[in-house]
Enzyme design. Sequence first.
Site: not given
Length: 288
Positions: A14, A102-103, A105, A107, A139
């Site tokens: 993300k 970037l998220g 973990g 994701s 997140d």
Amino acid sequence: MTDSGVLTLPAPAKLNRMLHIIGRRDDGYHALQTLFQFLGHGDTLTLAPRADGEIRLDADLTGVSTDDNLILRAARRLKEASGTRSGAHITLDKRLPLGGGLGGGSSDAATTLLGLNRLWSLGLSLERLAALGLELGADVPVFVRGHAAWGEGIGEHLTPVELDTPWFVVVHPGVGISTPSIFGASELTRDTPPITMARALQGGASSWRNDCEPTVRALYPEVARALDWLGERAPSMLTGTGACIFARLEREEDAEALLAEIPERWHAFKAPGRNRSPLHDALDRRAS
């Protein structure tokens, strides 16, 4: 994905196309306003059933303890919440950098929840899975719900939005950034006036910024150098608390040209923006 009971699913990155910090809550968390968007690039998880009820993970994540691994935590929490006796063998193909903003973990955790919900035939709703995801991290719910979103609270109050979908070049300057170190920094801006979602969208990408960027610049010189270098070539911004930065390009060929210029000391990739998560597209293809 295969037809053998094994699921191979994406865990997309993300971007925070915008990130404002509007206050600090009594519980110590920061109140945020942000725009989440997915990328057509990320990790890949392969989930296979196990008849013995065990949950096993193959992943090379240096510096991440078993107790902190979000994939295992997600799988165990789903198993506990559902009461299933099923097990799974999970293999992670890790492409996203740790501590990159970037998220990755989060994701991975969301893909685990949705993938095992399908693999184990649990039939839990997105709302229930998002609630379980929130227990793991702020997140995770946006990845579970699978649509670009305006986020408020600590990022968990989500409203779906449609954003422009250009190509992006994402650069990792080779340093790891601890999110607590940025949110705990004394110089971090914490008093940006709140705005409405409509105003944020009306302003468009040219008006968006990340309140964490000045603090990250000050504390991490290599990120500052990468931001300066990339910003001379295309509109650029930090995502999350970093360390990754991204440049927005209109065409894939522009992204390819910029990617070819990236200094060798930095890792970089290009990817299209996506308003619908590639994970949900993959699950839909499996169901059809």
